[in-house]
Design an enzyme around this catalytic site. Structure first.
Site, short mmCIF file in Angstrom:
data_model
loop_
_atom_site.label_atom_id
_atom_site.label_comp_id
_atom_site.label_asym_id
_atom_site.label_seq_id
_atom_site.Cartn_x
_atom_site.Cartn_y
_atom_site.Cartn_z
N GLY A 47 0.86 -1.18 0.00
CA GLY A 47 0.00 0.00 0.00
C GLY A 47 0.90 1.23 0.00
O GLY A 47 1.77 1.37 0.86
N ASP A 234 -1.08 4.27 -6.69
CA ASP A 234 0.32 4.18 -6.30
C ASP A 234 1.12 5.37 -6.78
O ASP A 234 2.10 5.76 -6.17
CB ASP A 234 0.92 2.87 -6.80
CG ASP A 234 0.33 1.70 -6.04
OD1 ASP A 234 -0.79 1.27 -6.40
OD2 ASP A 234 0.94 1.26 -5.05
#
Lengths: 359, 359
Positions: A47, A234
């Site tokens: 993450g 991302d």
């Protein structure tokens, strides 16, 4: 479940080993830079925001061993190389480096430690703000008195961040506000972060959800069973192109084809002003074994890894894809919703701040 | 590997148990109607053409026990209920019923047996023709001297048919003609027919291929690494809408977004003239355990089933989706390429023949 990354009695960071979830809840100590680097590379932590925080901690811990300029840069480079796609990692490392570089060597470790703690607090606050802005955007999409039907891909939840999550922050905010909702959880092959992490954390909080194959979302949208898609990211290029977990692009196409809003939860730290468009974002290719093997719990309760493909059939495992800005309805930042184009992105507070910019 | 379904010394059908592939090659006898029904329902056999053939055999075997009109219709209904989406099943059952209904009861079993054998031979010939037509369509798409790059979803290969396959028939034809090619094989969650069956049968024939997550195809198309997508189908509405394995629609969207031909191998028997459009095609929802559990080979070489999702997280498992005709470049029938619209479909030989129409 409190924060995803916290400090133990020694004041040093610890977190969940996310490769063991949902069947085993194992806490791992991140007590030196190498442990941080290994945790990122092996996806014990993953993450974008959480990777950034663990990177910052890794640099702070490296400076306890040696804090001269050469050691600083060496630790920076080692940590930056662990995952190429998420920009938060380089952003967080650059932020710690910028904070300590002007200081005498003897003061650097303590300053870096304080900066890592502050970065974690800021991540939690940033995500809480994304939660509020996303809630305001999503709540009006509820229709016909049925629970709001949201679809998410991968895990951009509490486990991807220090707290709240990014894509899941609005979902938790809605749920806590008593808004009836239901989440379609893409299992998210090959690593199944949806089936193993998102399903687990939604279950922990009592949020109604259903796991689906990544293949199913398009048909559910055609059947009118999805009100909005919300994902994390991302890295976002300055034109609004979004790099996120492989498969995101397919869901964005289906959302567009069915007139469904496609929302990307996007802390300003994930925006890369130096990436002109998505083609400038490196796409990480990972070990094909992540695709050709899978772990699960057998009938004896043991977690085992099994092979899925015939011997001799190779696999390819690109970890991310790029969703063009034209398919994104809104980026939801901590400052509010933002259209995916360069002028809107460049106007965001904090983006031009050199202490916050990527290295 | 010869035909996928063949007859043993007793003249009765046998086939592979496809739930055991690729790790175990187990032959199962289909010696009575119940074995045929069970094999279809549990997906020991799958693939629209193969389901049709096993259905025809099931009806023929039922008539060996009792062949009066009541028994005939009862066996028809039992077999037709095993899978709802593929139209070939009802088509094949109707064909056998139409062949025997005018005959005296005592002659029906032998006639049905002959009809099942004939249907199998015709399926093999039909697919060989699809292979030739598809080869002619695909070969000019090869570019830059690199191997032709094809992407397929699920298994529409030899294992889905009596022989040759539908979507894979052109691939085998090209490979046998010496055309350099490479196949991206979608693993095809939740049942992984791509990773387990398509990869296995391409490997058996020496066709270069790479297994990918279903999520990856969009990004590969964006990167210019796919020259065409070719899939099979379970039922085609008369307007050209295509029901096929869940996830097909997402690949069709990505192909369109990247200007890549999207081809559907489509025996005329899969066209349902009574389905006005895709909304008339029933979409089968299967056991969520197919999604929440998976089988693979462990390190001791045993095939084991493991759980993938947390306890208490439900799953939903729609088995098919509908790809709108507007996203389909060509249907490849045994009579040649056909545009996906009603006038072109209605002009196909055999479609209007009442002995070939669905029940």
């Amino acid at each position: 479940m409190a924060r995803t990354l916290w400090t133990d009695d020694a004041g040093l960071p610890v977190t969940w080993d996310q490769t063991r979830l949902p069947f085993e809840q194992v806490v791992i100590a991140l007590h030196d830079a190498e442990a941080c680097a290994r945790a990122i590379a092996t996806m014990q932590v993953r993450g974008a925001p959480l990777i950034g925080a663990v990177g910052a901690w890794g640099l702070a811990l490296a400076l306890r061993e040696a804090a001269d300029d050469v050691a600083l840069q060496s630790a920076f480079d080692r940590l930056a190389a662990t995952r190429p796609t998420a920009v938060n990692l380089r952003w967080a490392l650059a932020r710690v480096r910028a904070a300590v570089l002007p200081l005498p060597v003897a003061e650097r470790a303590a300053r870096a430690h304080a900066e890592a703690l502050r970065l974690c607090d800021e991540d939690a606050a940033c995500n809480a703000a994304i939660g509020r802005h996303g809630q305001a955007l999503l709540e009006p999409l509820r229709r016909d008195g049925r629970p709001l039907q949201l679809l998410t891909h991968c895990n951009a939840g509490r486990l991807a961040t220090i707290d709240h999550g990014t894509a899941l922050a609005p979902i938790y905010a809605l749920h806590e506000a008593g808004v009836a909702l239901h989440v379609w959880v893409d299992e998210t092959r090959p690593r199944n972060q949806g089936a193993s992490l998102t399903a687990w954390e939604l279950g922990e909080r009592g949020v109604p959800h259903t796991v689906i194959a990544d293949n199913a979302g398009g048909q559910l949208m055609r059947e009118g069973r999805v009100d909005a898609v919300i994902v994390g990211c991302d890295r976002v290029a300055i034109n609004g192109d979004v790099a996120n977990k492989i498969g995101t692009y397919l869901k964005a196409l289906a959302a567009r084809d069915n007139g469904i809003p496609f929302l990307v939860a996007c802390p300003v730290s994930t925006i890369d002003p130096q990436a002109v468009d998505g083609s400038a974002i490196p796409i990480e290719t990972r070990d094909p074994a992540e695709l050709t093997r899978i772990s699960g719990r057998d009938d004896q309760g043991r977690v085992v890894s099994v092979q899925l493909t015939p011997d001799g059939s190779p696999g390819l495992n690109p970890a991310f894809d790029v969703t063009p800005a034209r398919l994104v309805s809104w980026l939801i930042t901590e400052h509010g919703p933002c259209r995916p184009d360069a002028s809107a992105l460049r106007a965001l507070p904090g983006l031009a701040d050199p202490t916050r910019g990527p290295a």
